[in-house]
Design a protein around this motif. Structure first.
Motif, PDB file in Angstrom:
ATOM      1  N   MET A 160      42.897  -2.107   0.109  1.00 45.25           N
ATOM      2  CA  MET A 160      42.570  -3.251   0.952  1.00 45.25           C
ATOM      3  C   MET A 160      43.304  -3.165   2.281  1.00 45.25           C
ATOM      4  SD  MET A 160      43.284  -7.297   0.543  1.00 45.25           S
ATOM      5  CE  MET A 160      45.012  -6.978   0.706  1.00 45.25           C
ATOM      6  N   LEU A 161      44.571  -2.745   2.233  1.00 42.90           N
ATOM      7  CA  LEU A 161      45.338  -2.631   3.470  1.00 42.90           C
ATOM      8  C   LEU A 161      44.737  -1.579   4.390  1.00 42.90           C
ATOM      9  CD1 LEU A 161      48.963  -2.920   2.064  1.00 42.90           C
ATOM     10  CD2 LEU A 161      47.794  -4.563   3.501  1.00 42.90           C
ATOM     11  N   MET A 162      44.247  -0.489   3.790  1.00 39.05           N
ATOM     12  CA  MET A 162      43.590   0.536   4.602  1.00 39.05           C
ATOM     13  C   MET A 162      42.290  -0.016   5.192  1.00 39.05           C
ATOM     14  SD  MET A 162      45.722   2.894   4.683  1.00 39.05           S
ATOM     15  CE  MET A 162      44.882   4.132   5.636  1.00 39.05           C
ATOM     16  N   MET A 163      41.584  -0.862   4.426  1.00 39.19           N
ATOM     17  CA  MET A 163      40.348  -1.466   4.961  1.00 39.19           C
ATOM     18  C   MET A 163      40.659  -2.336   6.173  1.00 39.19           C
ATOM     19  SD  MET A 163      38.400  -2.640   1.532  1.00 39.19           S
ATOM     20  CE  MET A 163      36.871  -3.285   2.110  1.00 39.19           C
ATOM     21  N   LEU A 164      41.832  -3.012   6.101  1.00 40.34           N
ATOM     22  CA  LEU A 164      42.188  -3.924   7.191  1.00 40.34           C
ATOM     23  C   LEU A 164      42.668  -3.183   8.429  1.00 40.34           C
ATOM     24  CD1 LEU A 164      44.174  -6.745   5.371  1.00 40.34           C
ATOM     25  CD2 LEU A 164      42.001  -6.977   6.505  1.00 40.34           C
ATOM     26  N   THR A 165      43.259  -2.010   8.222  1.00 41.15           N
ATOM     27  CA  THR A 165      43.949  -1.393   9.337  1.00 41.15           C
ATOM     28  C   THR A 165      43.371  -0.049   9.779  1.00 41.15           C
ATOM     29  OG1 THR A 165      45.513  -0.426   7.770  1.00 41.15           O
ATOM     30  CG2 THR A 165      46.169  -2.480   8.814  1.00 41.15           C
ATOM     31  N   ALA A 166      42.633   0.634   8.920  1.00 40.46           N
ATOM     32  CA  ALA A 166      42.190   1.992   9.263  1.00 40.46           C
ATOM     33  C   ALA A 166      41.184   1.965  10.407  1.00 40.46           C
ATOM     34  CB  ALA A 166      41.575   2.676   8.045  1.00 40.46           C
ATOM     35  N   GLU A 167      41.237   3.008  11.204  1.00 39.02           N
ATOM     36  CA  GLU A 167      40.377   3.087  12.378  1.00 39.02           C
ATOM     37  C   GLU A 167      38.912   3.219  11.999  1.00 39.02           C
ATOM     38  OE1 GLU A 167      41.976   6.051  14.990  1.00 39.02           O
ATOM     39  OE2 GLU A 167      40.353   5.732  16.414  1.00 39.02           O
ATOM     40  N   ASN A 168      38.636   3.832  10.832  1.00 40.06           N
ATOM     41  CA  ASN A 168      37.245   4.090  10.467  1.00 40.06           C
ATOM     42  C   ASN A 168      36.679   3.010   9.540  1.00 40.06           C
ATOM     43  OD1 ASN A 168      38.800   4.722   8.304  1.00 40.06           O
ATOM     44  ND2 ASN A 168      37.760   6.603   7.773  1.00 40.06           N
ATOM     45  N   SER A 169      37.386   1.880   9.414  1.00 44.84           N
ATOM     46  CA  SER A 169      36.844   0.847   8.539  1.00 44.84           C
ATOM     47  C   SER A 169      35.891  -0.046   9.337  1.00 44.84           C
ATOM     48  CB  SER A 169      37.975   0.004   7.958  1.00 44.84           C
ATOM     49  OG  SER A 169      38.433  -0.913   8.916  1.00 44.84           O
ATOM     50  N   THR A 170      35.074  -0.827   8.625  1.00 40.59           N
ATOM     51  CA  THR A 170      34.134  -1.728   9.302  1.00 40.59           C
ATOM     52  C   THR A 170      34.768  -3.084   9.594  1.00 40.59           C
ATOM     53  OG1 THR A 170      33.313  -2.386   7.143  1.00 40.59           O
ATOM     54  CG2 THR A 170      32.084  -0.657   8.285  1.00 40.59           C
ATOM     55  N   TYR A 171      36.058  -3.217   9.281  1.00 44.44           N
ATOM     56  CA  TYR A 171      36.764  -4.477   9.557  1.00 44.44           C
ATOM     57  C   TYR A 171      36.662  -4.769  11.052  1.00 44.44           C
ATOM     58  CZ  TYR A 171      40.557  -7.914   9.452  1.00 44.44           C
ATOM     59  OH  TYR A 171      41.306  -9.056   9.552  1.00 44.44           O
ATOM     60  N   PRO A 172      36.289  -6.001  11.428  1.00 39.80           N
ATOM     61  CA  PRO A 172      35.992  -6.278  12.843  1.00 39.80           C
ATOM     62  C   PRO A 172      37.233  -6.411  13.727  1.00 39.80           C
ATOM     63  CG  PRO A 172      35.655  -8.251  11.535  1.00 39.80           C
ATOM     64  CD  PRO A 172      35.967  -7.164  10.567  1.00 39.80           C
ATOM     65  N   ASP A 173      37.947  -5.323  13.835  1.00 39.15           N
ATOM     66  CA  ASP A 173      39.145  -5.282  14.669  1.00 39.15           C
ATOM     67  C   ASP A 173      38.797  -5.412  16.147  1.00 39.15           C
ATOM     68  OD1 ASP A 173      42.000  -3.078  14.748  1.00 39.15           O
ATOM     69  OD2 ASP A 173      41.804  -5.185  14.151  1.00 39.15           O
ATOM     70  N   TRP A 174      37.536  -5.156  16.477  1.00 38.32           N
ATOM     71  CA  TRP A 174      37.106  -5.164  17.882  1.00 38.32           C
ATOM     72  C   TRP A 174      37.173  -6.570  18.488  1.00 38.32           C
ATOM     73  CZ3 TRP A 174      33.103  -8.434  17.178  1.00 38.32           C
ATOM     74  CH2 TRP A 174      32.377  -8.344  15.980  1.00 38.32           C
ATOM     75  N   VAL A 175      37.390  -7.572  17.662  1.00 38.08           N
ATOM     76  CA  VAL A 175      37.543  -8.948  18.158  1.00 38.08           C
ATOM     77  C   VAL A 175      38.737  -9.039  19.113  1.00 38.08           C
ATOM     78  CG1 VAL A 175      38.192 -11.276  17.404  1.00 38.08           C
ATOM     79  CG2 VAL A 175      36.422 -10.029  16.190  1.00 38.08           C
ATOM     80  N   PHE A 176      39.737  -8.174  18.899  1.00 39.47           N
ATOM     81  CA  PHE A 176      40.953  -8.246  19.698  1.00 39.47           C
ATOM     82  C   PHE A 176      40.873  -7.425  20.975  1.00 39.47           C
ATOM     83  CE2 PHE A 176      43.628 -10.776  17.073  1.00 39.47           C
ATOM     84  CZ  PHE A 176      43.169 -10.583  15.779  1.00 39.47           C
ATOM     85  N   GLU A 177      39.723  -6.801  21.235  1.00 38.68           N
ATOM     86  CA  GLU A 177      39.610  -5.998  22.461  1.00 38.68           C
ATOM     87  C   GLU A 177      39.721  -6.906  23.678  1.00 38.68           C
ATOM     88  OE1 GLU A 177      35.997  -3.774  22.283  1.00 38.68           O
ATOM     89  OE2 GLU A 177      36.660  -2.620  20.558  1.00 38.68           O
TER      90      GLU A 177
END
Lengths: 360, 333
Positions: free
Chosen positions: A211-228
């Motif tokens: 789960m932590l890798m899902m939250l933080t990995a670059e290749n996950s689909t977790y919507p990290d792009w919200v912070f761009e």
């Protein structure tokens, strides 16, 4: 066939990026070759980079690529006045060194620095055999080609095959929440048993790592792009609010896993376990409701999320010392207090998430 | 940002040696050949995946091989099929670049070489292009073998893991120490998220390369305990309590970072006395402030009791890790 469909569904955003890039490249080739009679390779490369963008700020990234490529052309034009191949070699070495510094020490600028480098190399290749000519027309054509490629790339991401941020956001969150349901269920089962079950603990830890890798990995689909930087201001605060709370839940699991449960005595454990288990069960119910809500399904819930917390507080007060300073008389007291605090925090976070999800 | 570690110096030496060799070779080539050679060299120079030599060798080799295959296909396919191939290539390669971010530059390099080969006006025979692509790859592989072949990668990776843990700790304590945390919540939380990611990547690399489970489990316990004491930033809503204990929080931050730095130095096989005394003193000072002020003024003093308890557990876990790591070194705690 079903496996392929599942694969495409899971990786739809990535496949769409690839299709956008291919369409942008094809269009830029057709437009620059048949219509504008401009250098095609420049336009195709710029269109490719301008369309390989993340979901958060596609237009801004496309614009940045176009500006980067234009700067590269301007640099080559300035160097052409030197009329000496050594000027190019030196410039290439210096730019490579700058990019090398950025790659070695900084990770954030990696992609932009590489775009600059790639386009500069490309222009160098293109103009190397004409290095002694200062040809304004050549470089004007190159500028137009880059501009055309950039516009086509940005148009593809904005209008032709638009990126749908809301859909990508919910699609990125659902797998994480489903994983959290799983982890919470296993933690609940582990806490209910009061056995030092190393195998169960290892299982939970392995899933927590995933789960932590899902939250933080670059290749996950977790919507990290919200912070761009430059993300849609209208959506930004709401999406960030949800993401922070999802991450808070992962920290609560880590906190629960760090506790020395072996210090808790059997009597205290048996007293509090039913209440803790009830609270955790309702937390799991809330997580499932959240997942359903994000998937667009109907929410099914029991509705009462206060009574069990009140019961837990009452039972904890019964066995814990009245003076808080006496809590560290026995390590088991503090461990239980931590568990109680963690499950209560989890409830607060989940209720906040449900309110946010219902309001969207 | 660590400016000049041994590994960074090696990487710079590798860069300079390759640059000098490249400049020497381009003088022997025509401008067109030199342009292609330079392009290939510096793009392949940027390929760096991790500390393992055979991983890097595989990456450079695979990039060169697939680029050569692509060039050959484009040279011998009819125009319509070549255009179709150039459209199909990004559809296949770009998803791979997202699924495997470490291969992204390789994939962009293959796409770039393909487009340059077919659409640029640079006229070179395909055999010449292939040679000018393979030659820099061979030079880079040999230079890496001589300059960048490291045999202490396990220690370097362990130090990197501890370094990332130290940075994560600093960002967590920044939320307790800096008074404008509440006004810039997303900025601070974003930093913590990035540090968590970098720590987990470093730990995953260490796990896949060494597989020393008892050290990894001990580090994971440290990480979990760190996230436990990080909970206070959410639980406590009264910022004035952090101001009251500001000096003690700074002391705790310094003490934890100092302990992790000492462990990093020890991981370089330099005998070093690691003392957790400063951390114990810092925790004791925090307890004093709690008993003197916070216990009376805080609305929920239990939160600080849990915070202090998690710090004590962190101290114990650190001591356990020191024992595991340096049992043979006779480090005194």
């Amino acid at each position: 066939m079903k496996q392929w469909l599942a694969f495409f569904r899971t990786n739809e955003p990535i496949i769409m990026i690839a299709i956008r890039a291919a369409v942008a490249m094809a269009l830029s080739f057709l437009v620059t070759y048949y219509v504008l009679a401009l250098p095609t390779a420049l336009a195709v490369i710029t269109a490719m980079f301008a369309s390989i963008v993340t979901t958060g700020t596609p237009f801004r990234q496309g614009l940045l690529v176009t500006i980067t490529c234009t700067s590269a052309i301007a640099l080559v034009y300035i160097l052409s006045f030197a009329a000496n191949i050594m000027a190019y070699y030196l410039a290439v070495c210096l730019i490579t060194m700058c990019v090398y510094v950025l790659i070695t020490y900084f990770e954030v600028l990696y992609n932009h620095a590489v775009y600059l480098l790639f386009v500069f190399y490309f222009l160098f290749v293109m103009t190397a055999f004409k290095v002694d000519l200062i040809n304004v027309q050549t470089f004007t054509n190159a500028l137009y080609a880059v501009f055309a490629g950039g516009v086509i790339g940005m148009t593809t991401t904005k209008f032709l095959l638009p990126i749908r941020q809301t859909k990508s956001f919910t699609a990125g969150l659902i797998p994480v929440i489903d994983m959290q349901v799983d982890i919470a269920t296993k933690i609940n089962a582990y806490l209910s048993q009061y056995t030092n079950d190393d195998e169960a603990l290892k299982n939970i830890k392995a899933q927590q790592q995933t789960m932590l890798m899902m939250l933080t990995a670059e290749n996950s689909t977790y919507p990290d792009w919200v912070f761009e930087v430059g993300f849609n201001p209208g959506l930004r605060s709401g999406y960030r609010y949800i993401l922070l709370r999802i991450e808070r839940l992962s920290e609560i699991y880590a906190s629960l896993m760090s506790l020395p449960i072996m210090h808790i005595t059997v009597e205290h454990w048996e007293k509090l376990t039913p209440a803790i288990k009830t609270v955790m069960s309702k937390n799991i119910e809330l997580l499932q409701a959240l997942s359903n809500r994000l998937a667009g399904n109907k929410i099914v819930s029991s509705g009462d999320y206060d009574a069990d917390i009140t019961q837990l507080n009452a039972e904890f007060k019964e066995f814990a010392p009245s003076d808080l300073q006496l809590l560290d008389l026995h390590p088991g007291y503090i461990a239980l207090a931590s568990i109680v605090q963690d499950v209560k925090d989890m409830r607060n976070v989940l209720l906040q998430l449900m309110i946010a999800a219902l309001n969207n | 940002m660590r400016l000049l570690t041994t590994h960074v110096i090696q990487r710079w030496l590798y860069f300079l040696v390759v640059t000098f060799i490249t400049i020497g070779i381009v003088h022997l080539l025509s401008p067109q050949q030199a342009a292609w050679y330079l392009c290939a060299t510096f793009i392949l120079l940027l390929l760096y995946i991790d500390d393992l030599y055979h991983h890097r060798l595989r990456l450079i080799g695979a990039t060169t091989l697939f680029s050569c295959l692509s060039l050959l296909l484009l040279a011998y396919l009819p125009i319509s099929l070549a255009i179709f191939y150039l459209i199909l290539l990004p559809i296949i390669l770009i998803p791979i670049s997202f699924i495997k971010p470490a291969w992204r530059i390789s994939i962009y390099a293959i796409l770039l070489f393909s487009i340059l080969s077919y659409l640029s006006p640079l006229m070179l025979p395909v055999e010449m292009k292939l040679s000018l692509l393979c030659l820099p790859a061979i030079i880079l592989i040999v230079c890496q073998l001589i300059i960048l072949f490291s045999n202490r990668r396990e220690n370097r990776q362990l130090r990197h893991v501890l370094y990332r843990l130290k940075l994560l700790n600093s960002d967590i304590f920044a939320t307790y120490i800096h008074q404008h945390y509440a006004d810039n919540l997303y900025l601070y939380e974003r930093r913590i998220h990035i540090q968590k990611r970098r720590f987990l990547e470093a730990l995953e690399l260490y796990r896949s390369n060494t597989g020393i489970t008892h050290i990894i489990e001990s580090i994971e316990k440290l990480y979990d305990t760190m996230l436990d004491y990080a909970q206070l930033r959410f639980r406590n809503t009264d910022a004035s309590l952090f101001e009251v204990a500001n000096r003690e929080m700074q002391a705790l931050n310094t003490a934890i970072n100092h302990s992790l730095s000492a462990m990093m130095k020890q991981a370089r096989f330099q005998p070093h006395q690691i003392s957790l005394h400063s951390l114990k003193v810092a925790i004791s000072d925090m307890e004093t402030v709690f008993q003197g002020v916070i216990q009376v003024t805080a609305r929920e003093p239990l939160l600080f009791i849990l915070f202090i308890d998690s710090l004590k557990r962190f101290d114990e876990n650190l001591a356990d890790l020191i024992v595991i790591l340096f049992a043979d070194e006779g480090a005194r705690v």
